[in-house]
Structures are given as C-alpha cells and as structure tokens.
Scaffold this active site. Structure first.
Site, mmCIF file in Angstrom:
data_model
loop_
_atom_site.group_PDB
_atom_site.id
_atom_site.type_symbol
_atom_site.label_atom_id
_atom_site.label_comp_id
_atom_site.label_asym_id
_atom_site.label_seq_id
_atom_site.Cartn_x
_atom_site.Cartn_y
_atom_site.Cartn_z
ATOM 1 N N HIS A 1 -2.835 8.163 5.694
ATOM 2 C CA HIS A 1 -3.101 6.601 5.085
ATOM 3 C C HIS A 1 -4.380 6.310 5.490
ATOM 4 O O HIS A 1 -5.397 5.939 4.352
ATOM 5 C CB HIS A 1 -1.969 5.789 5.731
ATOM 6 C CG HIS A 1 -1.961 4.337 4.984
ATOM 7 N ND1 HIS A 1 -1.611 4.319 3.498
ATOM 8 C CD2 HIS A 1 -2.083 3.011 5.217
ATOM 9 C CE1 HIS A 1 -1.859 2.953 2.842
ATOM 10 N NE2 HIS A 1 -2.124 2.332 4.126
ATOM 11 N N CYS B 1 1.041 -1.369 0.056
ATOM 12 C CA CYS B 1 -0.172 -0.056 -0.227
ATOM 13 C C CYS B 1 0.763 1.012 0.056
ATOM 14 O O CYS B 1 0.369 2.419 -0.383
ATOM 15 C CB CYS B 1 -0.971 -0.093 1.312
ATOM 16 S SG CYS B 1 -1.985 -1.633 1.500
ATOM 17 N N GLU C 1 -1.437 5.093 13.477
ATOM 18 C CA GLU C 1 -1.025 6.243 12.455
ATOM 19 C C GLU C 1 -1.004 7.837 13.444
ATOM 20 O O GLU C 1 -0.344 8.625 13.462
ATOM 21 C CB GLU C 1 -1.646 6.291 11.382
ATOM 22 C CG GLU C 1 -1.205 7.367 10.481
ATOM 23 C CD GLU C 1 -1.908 7.577 9.018
ATOM 24 O OE1 GLU C 1 -1.255 8.299 8.110
ATOM 25 O OE2 GLU C 1 -2.882 6.924 8.653
ATOM 26 N N LYS D 1 -9.431 7.977 1.299
ATOM 27 C CA LYS D 1 -10.020 6.569 1.273
ATOM 28 C C LYS D 1 -11.270 6.600 1.688
ATOM 29 O O LYS D 1 -12.209 5.663 1.470
ATOM 30 C CB LYS D 1 -9.172 5.769 2.065
ATOM 31 C CG LYS D 1 -7.598 5.389 1.480
ATOM 32 C CD LYS D 1 -6.959 4.628 2.376
ATOM 33 C CE LYS D 1 -5.532 4.233 1.945
ATOM 34 N NZ LYS D 1 -4.758 5.393 2.001
ATOM 35 N N HIS E 1 -9.549 1.999 -0.387
ATOM 36 C CA HIS E 1 -8.297 1.745 -0.484
ATOM 37 C C HIS E 1 -7.642 1.432 -1.650
ATOM 38 O O HIS E 1 -7.796 0.210 -2.380
ATOM 39 C CB HIS E 1 -7.631 0.917 0.561
ATOM 40 C CG HIS E 1 -6.359 0.875 0.920
ATOM 41 N ND1 HIS E 1 -5.312 1.582 0.123
ATOM 42 C CD2 HIS E 1 -5.793 0.453 2.078
ATOM 43 C CE1 HIS E 1 -4.109 1.269 0.540
ATOM 44 N NE2 HIS E 1 -4.205 0.766 1.719
ATOM 45 N N PHE F 1 2.023 -3.222 3.966
ATOM 46 C CA PHE F 1 1.896 -4.435 4.517
ATOM 47 C C PHE F 1 3.705 -4.511 4.455
ATOM 48 O O PHE F 1 3.886 -4.462 3.357
ATOM 49 C CB PHE F 1 1.308 -5.357 3.958
ATOM 50 C CG PHE F 1 -0.165 -5.425 4.379
ATOM 51 C CD1 PHE F 1 -0.681 -4.707 5.061
ATOM 52 C CD2 PHE F 1 -1.005 -6.406 3.501
ATOM 53 C CE1 PHE F 1 -2.073 -4.795 5.561
ATOM 54 C CE2 PHE F 1 -2.539 -6.576 4.204
ATOM 55 C CZ PHE F 1 -3.031 -6.010 5.017
#
Length: 412
Positions: free
Chosen positions: A302, A163, A313, A334, A339, A398
């Site tokens: 994010h 991502c 985050e 998002k 996403h 990830f």
C-alpha cells in the site's frame, strides 16, 4: 466447487499515461507522474502537487453525449473498462450478457459536482441545481456507466472502502466468478477528486505531504516521508472463468488465487499499530492460494509515504511472512503516481500482473534513505529483473479496511 479465475484484460488511466502500455512504459522507465496542481490555484493550500491525469479527452474514449452526463471518476472508469474489454478480445454479441458483471468502485465519487452545485445553490437558489447532480455524484455510477457502455447485464455492484476500494472490487469480482455468479467480471477502481475540497480536506487531516518537489513528495519508506500525494485515475481488469477463457482462445495474463479481507477495528484513519489486521488478510490470501510465505516473490505494498502506514504495513508483512520476509521484494507504485485512493488497488493489481508477465519489479522511485525502523527490501535505487511467479497486492483503507489479492503465473 471453486472455479479457477484468470486475468484476460487490462485497462488503465493514470498520471503516467491513459492506457496500459503508456502507463507500464512509464513504470519501467522510473518516470514520476506527479507535478504541480493545475486544476485550481493552490496559493492558500499547504499541498502543492498531485498525480493528475494529463491530456484525457473523454470523447476519445466514449460517446460524447454520454460523457457529458458523467463526472470525471465515471469517465475514467468507462475509459479504462473499454480498454480492458477490448484487450480481453471478448465480444458481447458472443456472450450471455447476464453472465458478464461489473464491480467497479470509487472511494469518493464526485466532489467536484458537490462543490459546483453547492455554489450554484447559494448564488442562484435550489431550482437552479443540476437535475443530474445525484446520478453524476454517487459512487455506484462508475459501475452503472461501465455496465451501460459495455452492455454487461450480470451482477453490477460497487464496493466503497476508501483506499482499499479497487482491491475489494477485484476480490469480490474474483469471488463472483469463482462461485459461479458470473463467467466474466469487469472489476477495479476509479477516482477523480483532485479539487479544492478534496485537497483541503486531506490537508486538514495532515495526511498530505507539503513537499513541493515532485521527485521528493511521494517517498514511501523514506525516513523523510511526510504524507501522501493525492492522485487520480482508474485501473480495471477483466476476470474470467478459466474454461470460458480457454474455450475462446483468450490470452491469459495470470491467475487470481487468493483474496484476504479483514478489518482492524482500531481507528478511523490509522492502521492498527502491530499490523495484525493486514497480516491476517495476507495469511488468508496465501492459505486460499495454497502457497507458503517463501513462495511469494513480490509484494506491491500500500506504501502511502505516511509515517504510520509504512511502519505498520512493514510490521504486518514481517508478522505474516516471518523469516521469509527477508527474501521478499516490496515496492510502492505510489512513488511514481501518488495515491489514487479508490483507484489505487486496481492500478497496483495491474502492476502485479505485468510484473509476472515481464519478470520486472519496479523500484520505489524517489526514496533514497530508508527509515531505520523499516527493514525490508523496498527495491531502492534501481528496478529488479527476476522471475515473478507469485505476487501480492496490499490495500489498506481509512476505517480499518484491509484487502489483499494474490496472483500467480498461469500454469495450465
């Protein structure tokens, strides 16, 4: 010496529109591009909604024969790159093509080709597998096809960091221009994996929300958030060395000034709990740009709408900004498009640039009641109209990959 790098072209394929203007208008209007999945029957699937690209016709963006040799992620990349290139006003005939490069990545490549050809293998045997399976499937073909379509013959690579892919691609392209590897770079991310195995895989990981309400599915920072919504599309920008851009009278949208890239070294899917990896990427980006925490106006987070990401985050932002975190505007694109995986960083970077140009910070749509553990200003309820001089885009992937890009209003 480091050279100054500016943004001169923007291109996007998104669930809110298949060009930057349509996408940005949707963002300003607070539209949600998430809807019921139409690509396959979701009866037996826990996830029911996605941020699908709509009304995309490849031949409208590229040569029809070339498009037939590309999977969806490559088609999106070429379409967005063409828009960015045309938007920049560059003419390859006036450029040294070996000084124009491409770094466009995809987190996954083509899952659809794997699904399709595995079925063919089982039903008809190995001799019937598509001879173009491999060049259609592999992630670097987004960059390769963009290079071929535009005639860019300089540095051509792709970064694959799940991502964080789009942001790392833009960050590495920034470095390429900054240190003289190229004068112009076409950079960003692309993804097209809304398909049975993709949705099933993320669902089995319990990463996707099971909410069937498109307006309450992707709700970053909300106390009822339950997972992300899978999306698709591409975000590509043209980065250019400042003097090169000025010499041709280019329109300059903004200046890229900082890039931070770190690893959590913690877990394959979860960010580190104290947010230290992402925090360091943020402070590295600010240090390179020569800005203090109080100089940053806005962070495009994010913000995936998963419990761990949004909490960790937030901790990272507070760690990096200290007392200055209280004045920040933080939102998540998002919330409107889902996403976009490897494309997320590219599209969200474009949002940062447009926010600087127009003095507009969109709301985090759909989020109504912020989790008590989350203490920042997440732009809930309505957008904010204010001058944006410095914006930051965060991407966390990830594997513990963190990418942060800092972009500023251009001043000669």
């Amino acid at each position: 010496m480091k050279r100054r790098v500016v943004v001169t072209g923007l291109g996007a394929i998104t669930p809110l529109g298949n060009d930057v203007e349509s996408f940005w208008n949707g963002i300003k209007e607070g539209k949600v591009g998430i809807s019921e999945i139409t690509r396959f029957d979701t009866t037996n699937y826990k996830a029911k909604v996605a941020g699908e690209v709509k009304d995309f016709v490849a031949k409208d963006h590229m040569d029809f024969k070339a498009a037939k040799r590309m999977e969806l992620f490559s088609q999106y990349a070429v379409a967005a790159s063409r828009e960015a290139w045309e938007n920049s006003g560059l003419d390859m005939e006036q450029e040294d093509p070996f000084r124009v490069g491409v770094i466009v990545g995809s987190g996954i490549g083509s899952l659809q080709s794997m699904e399709r050809e595995e079925q063919r293998l089982l039903e008809k045997g190995p001799s019937r597998v598509d001879p173009l399976l491999v060049p259609k499937m592999i992630t670097n073909m987004a960059a390769g096809n963009v290079s071929i379509a535009l005639g860019a013959r300089g540095k051509c690579t792709n970064v694959v960091t799940a991502c964080a892919t789009g942001s790392h691609c833009i960050g590495d392209a920034y470095r390429a221009v900054q240190y003289g590897d190229a004068d112009v770079m076409i950079a960003g991310g692309t993804e097209g994996s809304v398909c049975p195995i993709g949705v099933a895989g993320f669902s089995s990981l319990t990463a996707l929300t099971t909410s069937a309400d498109p307006l309450r599915a992707s709700i970053p920072f909300d106390k009822e958030r339950s997972g992300f919504v899978m999306g698709e599309g591409a975000g590509v920008v043209v980065l250019e060395e400042l003097e090169h851009a000025k010499a041709r009278g280019a329109k300059i949208y903004a200046e890229v000034c900082g890039y931070g890239a770190t690893a959590d070294a913690y877990h394959i899917t979860s960010p580190i709990e104290d947010g230290s990896g992402a925090a360091r990427a943020m402070t590295d980006a600010m240090k390179e740009a020569g800005v203090k925490p109080e100089d940053v106006d806005y962070i495009n987070a994010h913000g995936t709408s998963t419990h761990h990401n949004d909490l960790f985050e937030t901790r990272a932002i507070i760690s990096a900004f200290g007392d200055a975190a209280s004045h920040l505007k933080v939102n998540s694109t998002k919330s409107m498009i889902g996403h976009l995986l490897g494309a997320a960083g590219g599209v969200e970077f474009i949002v940062c640039v447009k926010s600087i140009v127009e003095g507009f910070i969109h709301q985090t749509v759909g989020t109504t009641e912020v989790d008590e553990e989350l203490t920042l200003d997440y732009v809930i309820g309505k957008p904010v109209h204010q001058e944006v001089n410095v914006a930051m885009s965060n991407s966390l992937g990830f594997g513990g990959h963190n990418a942060v890009i800092l972009v500023k209003k251009y001043v000669d």
